[in-house]
Write a protein that holds these residues in place. Sequence first.
Motif, PDB file in Angstrom:
ATOM      1  N   TRP A 158      25.614  19.596  41.107  1.00 39.00           N
ATOM      2  CA  TRP A 158      24.425  19.296  41.671  1.00 39.00           C
ATOM      3  C   TRP A 158      24.099  17.599  41.796  1.00 39.00           C
ATOM      4  O   TRP A 158      23.720  17.223  42.998  1.00 39.00           O
ATOM      5  N   ILE A 159      24.280  17.179  40.681  1.00 37.18           N
ATOM      6  CA  ILE A 159      24.153  15.697  40.348  1.00 37.18           C
ATOM      7  C   ILE A 159      25.199  14.890  41.140  1.00 37.18           C
ATOM      8  O   ILE A 159      24.653  13.921  41.925  1.00 37.18           O
ATOM      9  N   ILE A 160      26.292  15.301  41.189  1.00 38.32           N
ATOM     10  CA  ILE A 160      27.191  14.750  42.164  1.00 38.32           C
ATOM     11  C   ILE A 160      26.875  14.753  43.716  1.00 38.32           C
ATOM     12  O   ILE A 160      26.874  13.806  44.451  1.00 38.32           O
ATOM     13  N   THR A 172      31.567  10.733  35.944  1.00 39.58           N
ATOM     14  CA  THR A 172      33.055  10.881  36.512  1.00 39.58           C
ATOM     15  C   THR A 172      33.991  11.377  35.666  1.00 39.58           C
ATOM     16  O   THR A 172      34.538  12.545  35.852  1.00 39.58           O
ATOM     17  N   VAL A 173      34.015  10.623  34.566  1.00 40.93           N
ATOM     18  CA  VAL A 173      35.008  10.813  33.410  1.00 40.93           C
ATOM     19  C   VAL A 173      34.922  12.222  32.881  1.00 40.93           C
ATOM     20  O   VAL A 173      35.872  13.037  32.767  1.00 40.93           O
ATOM     21  N   LEU A 174      33.496  12.533  32.479  1.00 45.85           N
ATOM     22  CA  LEU A 174      33.417  14.079  31.900  1.00 45.85           C
ATOM     23  C   LEU A 174      33.442  14.886  32.453  1.00 45.85           C
ATOM     24  O   LEU A 174      33.874  16.098  32.493  1.00 45.85           O
ATOM     25  N   TYR A 175      33.191  14.562  33.980  1.00 40.11           N
ATOM     26  CA  TYR A 175      33.282  15.566  35.196  1.00 40.11           C
ATOM     27  C   TYR A 175      34.764  16.110  35.181  1.00 40.11           C
ATOM     28  O   TYR A 175      35.109  17.499  35.244  1.00 40.11           O
ATOM     29  N   PHE A 176      35.621  15.058  35.256  1.00 42.12           N
ATOM     30  CA  PHE A 176      37.090  15.490  35.493  1.00 42.12           C
ATOM     31  C   PHE A 176      37.599  16.204  34.353  1.00 42.12           C
ATOM     32  O   PHE A 176      38.510  17.271  34.517  1.00 42.12           O
ATOM     33  N   THR A 177      37.396  15.816  33.025  1.00 46.73           N
ATOM     34  CA  THR A 177      37.651  16.379  31.853  1.00 46.73           C
ATOM     35  C   THR A 177      36.965  17.714  31.443  1.00 46.73           C
ATOM     36  O   THR A 177      37.856  18.691  31.028  1.00 46.73           O
ATOM     37  N   LEU A 178      35.893  17.715  31.385  1.00 47.51           N
ATOM     38  CA  LEU A 178      35.087  19.171  30.996  1.00 47.51           C
ATOM     39  C   LEU A 178      35.052  19.755  32.174  1.00 47.51           C
ATOM     40  O   LEU A 178      35.145  21.450  31.778  1.00 47.51           O
ATOM     41  N   LEU A 187      24.510  15.056  31.889  1.00 45.09           N
ATOM     42  CA  LEU A 187      25.119  15.069  30.790  1.00 45.09           C
ATOM     43  C   LEU A 187      24.420  15.984  29.575  1.00 45.09           C
ATOM     44  O   LEU A 187      24.879  16.564  28.618  1.00 45.09           O
ATOM     45  N   LEU A 188      23.067  15.842  29.720  1.00 49.77           N
ATOM     46  CA  LEU A 188      22.098  16.725  29.135  1.00 49.77           C
ATOM     47  C   LEU A 188      22.212  18.190  29.147  1.00 49.77           C
ATOM     48  O   LEU A 188      22.629  19.186  28.120  1.00 49.77           O
ATOM     49  N   ALA A 189      22.451  18.588  30.485  1.00 53.83           N
ATOM     50  CA  ALA A 189      22.463  20.272  30.823  1.00 53.83           C
ATOM     51  C   ALA A 189      23.797  20.650  30.209  1.00 53.83           C
ATOM     52  O   ALA A 189      24.138  21.755  29.656  1.00 53.83           O
ATOM     53  N   GLY A 190      24.928  19.752  30.769  1.00 56.39           N
ATOM     54  CA  GLY A 190      26.343  20.231  30.122  1.00 56.39           C
ATOM     55  C   GLY A 190      26.971  21.259  31.056  1.00 56.39           C
ATOM     56  O   GLY A 190      27.934  21.765  30.517  1.00 56.39           O
TER      57      GLY A 190
END
Length: 472
Positions: free
Chosen positions: A212-214, A76-82, A202-205
């Motif tokens: 797709w994971i969401i 969640t947090v990394l999706y929002f930021t990155l 996270l690994l794929a980045g």
Amino acid sequence: MSATPTPDTGTLPVIQPDLDDASAASDEATATESTHADRPKLFRRILGSLADPVLRILVIATLISRVGRGIFLTVTVLYFTLIVGLAPHEVAIVLGAASAAGVLSSLAGGWLADRTSAKRLLIVLSIVDGIGLVCYVFAHDFVTALVIAVLVGAVEQAANSTRMAIIARAFDGESRVHARAVLRTVTNVAIAVGSGIGAVALLAGTADAYRWIIVGAGVMYLAGVTQLVRLPAYVDAPKRVATEAAVITTATGSTDVAASARAERRARRAHSPWRDPRYLALSALSAVFGMQFGVGEVGVPLWIANDTAAPEVLVAVVLILNTTIVVLFQVPLSRGTHDLRRAGRVSALAAWLMAAACLVYAAAAGLPAGFAAAVIVTAAVTHAFAEVLSQAGGWGLSFELADPVQAGTYQGVFSMGYSLGAMVSPLFVTSTALTFGFGGWAILAVVFLASGLGTWAIARAAAAKAALPQPT
């Protein structure tokens, strides 16, 4: 640290299954336990519990949907930021607004569960929840992320209150608390599995990997609905919640519909949790103690990173420790907490443990890295047992002190308290422990001790009152 209950993250029973069926289920559970005597005791108990059809359905649905939740929490947090490109303060606003939406929806979910089919309500809310998670892939700016997060947060908490109302009606006594403990254990296992799956993104980045994971997380929620449709009818509220609602007749013998409706509304108000100061006090104290989740999720990671010499990887170690302790001990330590006195003692013990954990966390500042890590691990273990015991005591009291006439509404009030605690805990923890150091941790220790001992006092007074001879 573990999923906040909603506390991941019931009341009193109204309708129970046929006693012969319950006896047969108990016999089957005993047979299962003896057949699998070589298995670990924890898993034998959980497997034995699955002889009950309602718990079996809820466990399977929880296992499926919470894997999706674990996936989502991880990214969640990394999706929002990155990916979406939100600033840190915008992420904080989005998550805070989602928690705030859950405060009122917790109450609404329980209220609706008393006035409509709790089964159908939970199905609808779970479907909307799954679709809402999928909709995150369409979030491209702050406004769309905020709208989606508020919707998902509100629906999630309403579903939690509805689920608690279902547990309240489907089980009684110790079996209710046991059901909550089993579901929380399963929730933690499922979220751990989901976190591992979420690590793939996270690994794929890449943006596509995150999206797709969401989508996969949302699909897991929707897959859990396939189990909820099998819930039996007795999890719903009776047709007339006010069991003694008057039917007023006119002089000619016909029913006065308007007067009868007014009488039923008066009966509902008489059974309202808002007219029950003891239950309101319990909910408020539980909300205060529930801020311990904020200590684990916000306070400890920032304390490790900014105020101690311990390595930052210790944050992951603490999370794993917490999850392991919850999975192994939530079921056995919840046993017997349907008894008011035992629930009170458990709550008091949780208060002392949590206060001690706060002071031990504080002691890590200024120590060499190795000693700081050892101190933090000690505090984390103490904290985890405080969490397990506080949940067990809170569940028992929230069920036993509620009025069975409005099981859903009572659980909605209790869940709303937890939502309020979750909403204010990050600010409270950062403005005490992370601002004032040892003094701030001491303030937290006093707050947790006072709230836990207050819960113990309520339980002790309720047990004493229940022991008095009742007028005939």
